[in-house]
Scaffold this active site. Structure first.
Site, PDB file in Angstrom:
ATOM      1  N   GLU A 142       0.881  -1.186   0.000  1.00  0.00           N
ATOM      2  CA  GLU A 142       0.000   0.000   0.000  1.00  0.00           C
ATOM      3  C   GLU A 142       0.900   1.212   0.000  1.00  0.00           C
ATOM      4  OE1 GLU A 142      -3.179   0.251  -0.276  1.00  0.00           O
ATOM      5  OE2 GLU A 142      -3.491  -1.897  -0.294  1.00  0.00           O
TER       6      GLU A 142
ATOM      7  N   CYS B 110      -2.266   8.840   2.949  1.00  0.00           N
ATOM      8  CA  CYS B 110      -1.928   8.340   1.600  1.00  0.00           C
ATOM      9  C   CYS B 110      -2.959   8.786   0.588  1.00  0.00           C
ATOM     10  CB  CYS B 110      -1.809   6.821   1.628  1.00  0.00           C
ATOM     11  SG  CYS B 110      -3.280   6.029   2.281  1.00  0.00           S
TER      12      CYS B 110
HETATM   13  P1  NAD Z   1       8.363   4.859   4.645  1.00  0.00           P
HETATM   14  O1  NAD Z   1       8.312   4.108   3.364  1.00  0.00           O
HETATM   15  O2  NAD Z   1       9.456   5.822   4.868  1.00  0.00           O
HETATM   16  O3  NAD Z   1       8.409   3.851   5.881  1.00  0.00           O
HETATM   17  C1  NAD Z   1       7.413   2.891   6.096  1.00  0.00           C
HETATM   18  C2  NAD Z   1       7.970   1.765   6.941  1.00  0.00           C
HETATM   19  O4  NAD Z   1       8.963   1.067   6.185  1.00  0.00           O
HETATM   20  C3  NAD Z   1       8.655   2.212   8.229  1.00  0.00           C
HETATM   21  O5  NAD Z   1       8.319   1.306   9.242  1.00  0.00           O
HETATM   22  C4  NAD Z   1      10.146   2.142   7.872  1.00  0.00           C
HETATM   23  O6  NAD Z   1      10.977   1.946   8.965  1.00  0.00           O
HETATM   24  C5  NAD Z   1      10.149   0.919   6.964  1.00  0.00           C
HETATM   25  N1  NAD Z   1      11.280   0.819   6.039  1.00  0.00           N
HETATM   26  C6  NAD Z   1      12.056   1.799   5.547  1.00  0.00           C
HETATM   27  N2  NAD Z   1      12.969   1.301   4.687  1.00  0.00           N
HETATM   28  C7  NAD Z   1      12.768  -0.040   4.636  1.00  0.00           C
HETATM   29  C8  NAD Z   1      13.368  -1.120   3.911  1.00  0.00           C
HETATM   30  N3  NAD Z   1      14.373  -0.918   3.048  1.00  0.00           N
HETATM   31  N4  NAD Z   1      12.886  -2.366   4.090  1.00  0.00           N
HETATM   32  C9  NAD Z   1      11.855  -2.601   4.926  1.00  0.00           C
HETATM   33  N5  NAD Z   1      11.242  -1.617   5.643  1.00  0.00           N
HETATM   34  C10 NAD Z   1      11.684  -0.350   5.484  1.00  0.00           C
HETATM   35  O7  NAD Z   1       6.928   5.560   4.775  1.00  0.00           O
HETATM   36  P2  NAD Z   1       6.426   6.537   5.924  1.00  0.00           P
HETATM   37  O8  NAD Z   1       7.139   7.839   5.763  1.00  0.00           O
HETATM   38  O9  NAD Z   1       6.459   5.855   7.246  1.00  0.00           O
HETATM   39  O10 NAD Z   1       4.882   6.706   5.539  1.00  0.00           O
HETATM   40  C11 NAD Z   1       4.453   7.610   4.607  1.00  0.00           C
HETATM   41  C12 NAD Z   1       4.217   6.935   3.271  1.00  0.00           C
HETATM   42  O11 NAD Z   1       3.291   5.857   3.442  1.00  0.00           O
HETATM   43  C13 NAD Z   1       3.576   7.842   2.247  1.00  0.00           C
HETATM   44  O12 NAD Z   1       4.186   7.666   0.995  1.00  0.00           O
HETATM   45  C14 NAD Z   1       2.133   7.366   2.213  1.00  0.00           C
HETATM   46  O13 NAD Z   1       1.451   7.657   1.017  1.00  0.00           O
HETATM   47  C15 NAD Z   1       2.283   5.919   2.452  1.00  0.00           C
HETATM   48  N6  NAD Z   1       1.026   5.345   2.963  1.00  0.00           N
HETATM   49  C16 NAD Z   1       0.247   4.604   2.130  1.00  0.00           C
HETATM   50  C17 NAD Z   1      -0.972   4.094   2.569  1.00  0.00           C
HETATM   51  C18 NAD Z   1      -1.871   3.284   1.657  1.00  0.00           C
HETATM   52  O14 NAD Z   1      -2.814   2.668   2.157  1.00  0.00           O
HETATM   53  N7  NAD Z   1      -1.634   3.257   0.366  1.00  0.00           N
HETATM   54  C19 NAD Z   1      -1.381   4.350   3.874  1.00  0.00           C
HETATM   55  C20 NAD Z   1      -0.566   5.109   4.706  1.00  0.00           C
HETATM   56  C21 NAD Z   1       0.647   5.602   4.236  1.00  0.00           C
END
Ligand code: NAD
Length: 492
Positions: free
Chosen positions: A257, A292
């Site tokens: 997502e 998101c």
């Molecule tokens: P992010 O991608 O920076 O981090 C998300 C999670 O992934 C965190 O727990 C982080 O520690 C982890 N992570 C980071 N690098 C990783 C890797 N290489 N391998 C595995 N895990 C890793 O996102 P964020 O800043 O926490 O959240 C915001 C983003 O999430 C926005 O782009 C938003 O649109 C998206 N989002 C999407 C939805 C949806 O339903 N489509 C819902 C909420 C948020």
């Protein structure tokens, strides 16, 4: 719930593995966005602890009766867990609000009950969703049997820490899997409380584990050989890294997502401009645009553009910024100082490219904490950063159109396709647009999710793979085994 004192909030331990709270590993400061204070430190898992968590989950999956008991009994335990979560609102809501961008009023009325109801919703699939009998030749029986994967790795973002995590763990556990969840390092604590309550509800130790850490820990979970599937919510960039890690270590299935840049289309036949203005404003200012599905691009038919935008500006000016522990806060803080700088950078570069700031356009320097003024940008187009890139802040880009075709052209994004909003009184037009819009969800004369958990959510194109919520999300947590049985006498 009314305002609370953040000093009164009890913080759980960092990790929760095999039914036990653990504090082990290097410490990292956790900053709360409302006042920029380092309010706690969280222990970061090392690779041994990740392994310990996944092994615990695997043993619990194999040795407890979680997957093998009657699915109705599993559903009962999940529902008990949901009831405990709902009843724990006085603990969970302040815990969620204090360290995140969720104001206490929203956490109380939405995040906690929504999280609990989502768990109840998925629990109900446990004994209602399984395989099927397939039509085959006489003398044989073809069928599919569904089975849990085993251990599922779940990785969650910071913007709605509890709700986003619950959309991952609830379908996975209802389907009989064990889970290792990594929340965002920026909002680590509230899910640990969920894990404590899971034990109280009777979920076997090791079925739901929480490990803390940054991307390195997330990567280690994805690559662990005992992880059979990964479910992730976060940015498109991280989603690609996760896909790569899963491809390199066993071709593990993924549910992703990801980000969005969602349009809200408004036609001049709308009946109540004030109501629509409120909807548009809410779609970009809820959680200060850190959603998101934020409706970040307003596409409005020329005849009503001025009136609509002027009303939205008024609504923006009524928003009350404040700490998340204050009950009248309606404008959330931005998650970090770095994010405020990033949001402002996008706005300023768009202005240099010819965009105009109608309102806002700068950080809201409230006692030096992390707030951004709700902003409207006009004279913009898809070649500009603010229109093209996900901002994840309260910034609304406005473009105008005259015809339906123009509206569709503007709505189409080169890479994202998460959601779209459509506001019109013309049903035929609405149906034409619903069919034509490239988005995983289209809302007509509303914007945002309802309490209908059965409606799946997920993006097209770079906005994701698979669905959260709905039957699809439950089914994505099971493997399908095909069985063909011959029962002709001749073969004896
Ligand atoms: P992010 O991608 O920076 O981090 C998300 C999670 O992934 C965190 O727990 C982080 O520690 C982890 N992570 C980071 N690098 C990783 C890797 N290489 N391998 C595995 N895990 C890793 O996102 P964020 O800043 O926490 O959240 C915001 C983003 O999430 C926005 O782009 C938003 O649109 C998206 N989002 C999407 C939805 C949806 O339903 N489509 C819902 C909420 C948020």
């Amino acid at each position: 719930m009314t305002s609370f004192n953040p000093a009164d909030v009890r913080l759980p331990y960092s990790h929760f593995i095999g039914g036990k709270a653990i504090n082990s590993g290097e410490k990292m400061d956790v900053i709360r966005p409302s006042d920029g204070q380092a309010y706690a430190s969280v222990s970061i898992a090392d690779m041994d602890l990740v392994d310990h968590a996944v092994e615990n989950a695997w043993q619990a999956f194999k040795q407890s009766n979680w997957a093998t008991q009657s699915p109705r009994d599993r559903a009962k335990v999940m529902k008990r867990w949901a009831d405990l979560i709902a009843a724990d609102v006085a603990v969970l809501a302040p815990l969620e609000a204090m360290g995140s961008t969720r104001p206490i009023s929203a956490a109380t009325q939405w995040d906690i009950p929504f999280c609990a109801e989502g768990i109840r919703f998925f629990a109900e699939y446990a004994d209602k969703c399984g395989g099927e009998v397939i039509p085959t030749a006489n003398g044989s029986l073809g069928m599919t049997i569904t089975e849990p994967y085993g251990v599922i790795g779940a990785i969650a973002p910071w913007n709605f820490p509890l709700v986003m995590a619950s959309w991952k763990i609830a379908p996975a556990m209802a389907a009989g899997n064990a889970v290792v969840l990594k929340p965002s390092e920026m909002t680590p604590f509230s899910v640990v409380r969920l894990a404590e309550l899971a034990i109280e509800a009777g979920i076997p130790p090791g079925i739901f584990n929480v490990v803390q850490g940054d991307g390195l820990v997330g990567d280690a979970i994805c690559r662990h050989p005992r992880i059979s599937k990964v479910t992730f919510t976060g940015s498109t960039k991280t989603g690609a890294l996760i896909m790569k890690a899963c491809a390199e270590t066993g071709t593990k299935p993924v549910t992703l997502e990801l980000g969005g840049k969602s349009p809200q289309l408004v036609f001049d036949d709308i009946k109540n401009i004030d109501k629509v203005a409120r909807r548009i404003a809410g779609a970009i200012t809820t959680n200060a645009g850190q959603v998101c599905v934020a409706g970040s691009r307003l596409l409005v038919q020329k005849g009503i553009a001025e009136q609509l935008v002027s009303r939205i500006s008024e609504i923006f000016s009524e928003m009350v910024s404040g700490p998340t522990w204050q009950d009248n806060t309606t404008l959330s803080p931005i998650i970090s100082a770095k994010e405020v700088g990033r949001i402002d950078g996008v706005v300023q570069r768009t202005v240099q490219q010819g965009g105009e700031v109608l309102v806002g356009g700068c950080p809201l320097n409230k006692d030096n904490h992390f707030f951004y003024t709700p902003t409207i940008l006009t004279n913009v187009n898809m070649s500009m950063e603010a229109v093209r890139d996900e901002i994840f802040g309260p910034v609304l880009c406005v473009e105008t159109f005259e015809t339906e075709d123009e509206a569709l052209n503007l709505a189409s994004h080169p890479s994202y396709g998460l959601s779209a909003g459509l506001h019109t009184a013309d049903l035929n037009r609405a149906m034409r647009m619903v069919k034509a819009l490239e988005a995983g969800t289209v809302w007509v004369n509303r914007y945002g999710r309802s309490w209908d958990f059965a409606i799946p959510t997920g993006g097209f194109k770079s906005s994701g793979i698979g669905k959260d919520l709905g039957r699809y999300a439950y089914e994505a947590n099971q493997k399908t085994k095909s069985v063909l049985i011959d029962f002709t006498e001749d073969d004896e």
